[in-house]
Design a protein around this motif. Sequence first.
Motif, PDB file in Angstrom:
ATOM      1  N   GLN A   1       0.857  -1.186   0.000  1.00 21.02           N
ATOM      2  CA  GLN A   1       0.000   0.000   0.000  1.00 21.02           C
ATOM      3  C   GLN A   1       0.885   1.224   0.000  1.00 21.02           C
ATOM      4  O   GLN A   1       1.730   1.401   0.871  1.00 21.02           O
ATOM      5  CB  GLN A   1      -0.928   0.048   1.212  1.00 21.02           C
TER       6      GLN A   1
ATOM      7  N   ASP B   1     -10.449  -4.020  -2.834  1.00 24.72           N
ATOM      8  CA  ASP B   1      -9.674  -2.782  -2.682  1.00 24.72           C
ATOM      9  C   ASP B   1     -10.378  -1.513  -3.170  1.00 24.72           C
ATOM     10  O   ASP B   1      -9.951  -0.419  -2.820  1.00 24.72           O
ATOM     11  CB  ASP B   1      -8.322  -2.928  -3.395  1.00 24.72           C
ATOM     12  N   GLU B   2     -11.395  -1.628  -3.992  1.00 16.13           N
ATOM     13  CA  GLU B   2     -12.179  -0.516  -4.531  1.00 16.13           C
ATOM     14  C   GLU B   2     -11.327   0.693  -4.895  1.00 16.13           C
ATOM     15  O   GLU B   2     -10.606   0.662  -5.864  1.00 16.13           O
ATOM     16  CB  GLU B   2     -13.305  -0.150  -3.561  1.00 16.13           C
ATOM     17  N   SER B   3     -11.369   1.787  -4.136  1.00 18.39           N
ATOM     18  CA  SER B   3     -10.675   3.026  -4.523  1.00 18.39           C
ATOM     19  C   SER B   3      -9.149   2.914  -4.459  1.00 18.39           C
ATOM     20  O   SER B   3      -8.449   3.799  -4.930  1.00 18.39           O
ATOM     21  CB  SER B   3     -11.143   4.205  -3.666  1.00 18.39           C
ATOM     22  N   TYR B   4      -8.630   1.845  -3.899  1.00 18.31           N
ATOM     23  CA  TYR B   4      -7.179   1.606  -3.871  1.00 18.31           C
ATOM     24  C   TYR B   4      -6.704   0.888  -5.136  1.00 18.31           C
ATOM     25  O   TYR B   4      -5.515   0.644  -5.302  1.00 18.31           O
ATOM     26  CB  TYR B   4      -6.797   0.748  -2.656  1.00 18.31           C
TER      27      TYR B   4
ATOM     28  N   ASN C   1      -6.236   5.884  -9.666  1.00 16.80           N
ATOM     29  CA  ASN C   1      -6.966   4.787  -9.041  1.00 16.80           C
ATOM     30  C   ASN C   1      -8.454   4.935  -9.284  1.00 16.80           C
ATOM     31  O   ASN C   1      -8.942   6.023  -9.608  1.00 16.80           O
ATOM     32  CB  ASN C   1      -6.738   4.779  -7.521  1.00 16.80           C
TER      33      ASN C   1
ATOM     34  N   GLN D   1     -12.229   5.578  -8.563  1.00 15.91           N
ATOM     35  CA  GLN D   1     -12.907   6.594  -7.751  1.00 15.91           C
ATOM     36  C   GLN D   1     -11.940   7.686  -7.263  1.00 15.91           C
ATOM     37  O   GLN D   1     -12.103   8.233  -6.175  1.00 15.91           O
ATOM     38  CB  GLN D   1     -13.611   5.957  -6.542  1.00 15.91           C
ATOM     39  N   ASN D   2     -10.895   7.966  -8.044  1.00 14.67           N
ATOM     40  CA  ASN D   2      -9.885   8.972  -7.697  1.00 14.67           C
ATOM     41  C   ASN D   2      -9.202   8.717  -6.357  1.00 14.67           C
ATOM     42  O   ASN D   2      -8.809   9.649  -5.659  1.00 14.67           O
ATOM     43  CB  ASN D   2     -10.490  10.386  -7.720  1.00 14.67           C
ATOM     44  N   GLY D   3      -9.059   7.441  -5.986  1.00 12.37           N
ATOM     45  CA  GLY D   3      -8.372   7.087  -4.742  1.00 12.37           C
ATOM     46  C   GLY D   3      -6.938   7.580  -4.758  1.00 12.37           C
ATOM     47  O   GLY D   3      -6.288   7.656  -5.796  1.00 12.37           O
ATOM     48  N   LYS D   4      -6.426   7.917  -3.571  1.00 16.96           N
ATOM     49  CA  LYS D   4      -5.075   8.470  -3.446  1.00 16.96           C
ATOM     50  C   LYS D   4      -4.021   7.364  -3.382  1.00 16.96           C
ATOM     51  O   LYS D   4      -3.063   7.355  -4.144  1.00 16.96           O
ATOM     52  CB  LYS D   4      -5.018   9.342  -2.193  1.00 16.96           C
TER      53      LYS D   4
ATOM     54  N   THR E   1      -2.631   3.251  -3.262  1.00 15.55           N
ATOM     55  CA  THR E   1      -2.780   2.092  -4.135  1.00 15.55           C
ATOM     56  C   THR E   1      -2.535   0.801  -3.387  1.00 15.55           C
ATOM     57  O   THR E   1      -1.690   0.754  -2.495  1.00 15.55           O
ATOM     58  CB  THR E   1      -1.760   2.202  -5.291  1.00 15.55           C
TER      59      THR E   1
END
Length: 184
Positions: free
Chosen positions: A75, A106-109, A165, A167-170, A172
């Motif tokens: 991560q 992990d969805e947004s990751y 990523n 949903q614009n996740g920060k 990973t």
Amino acid sequence: MEDPEDDDEEEDEDEDEDEDEDIHSTTSTDAVTKSLPSLAGLKEIGNLASWTVSTAKPGNGVEQLRDEDTSLYWQSDGPQPHHINIHFAKRVKVKRMRIYLDFENDESYTPTKMSVLSGTGFHDLVEVTKLDLERPTGWIEVRLDGVHEDGELRTFLIQFAIHANHQNGKDTHVRGLQIFAAEP
């Protein structure tokens, strides 16, 4: 009358086929789940390299990324792009690469835009390929089409760069990354 041993052999063959079909990938260009090509004649060579990542949360670093258990993951912990660097002491001939991602957990990751770069060092990295992914789950084949007429990537350094990523996740999550060469 059928021989019971013939039935056992057919069941064994069906089980082998099921095992091959357990590894799947989904991409934006192909919403249908596909089986990956066989790894026959290939050897995983990631253990020959020095692995680094741009950032990592404590307990979620290179060791987890390299572990065969896909419930573990690297991560990132910082601004994008995130990087995974695979540096070999001598030039290697890479035949295949694959990465394990798990949108369901992990969805947004989950990475959606990645690029793979290669070179002799960080000073001369050149983009080899791009990956545009939508809800990827499982082992994702990294295409090496066009790198050399024999399909081998000759390199000292491979860099996976994660640019965006879901949903614009920060941060990973990457649950596995494998590098393969032809067996000697």
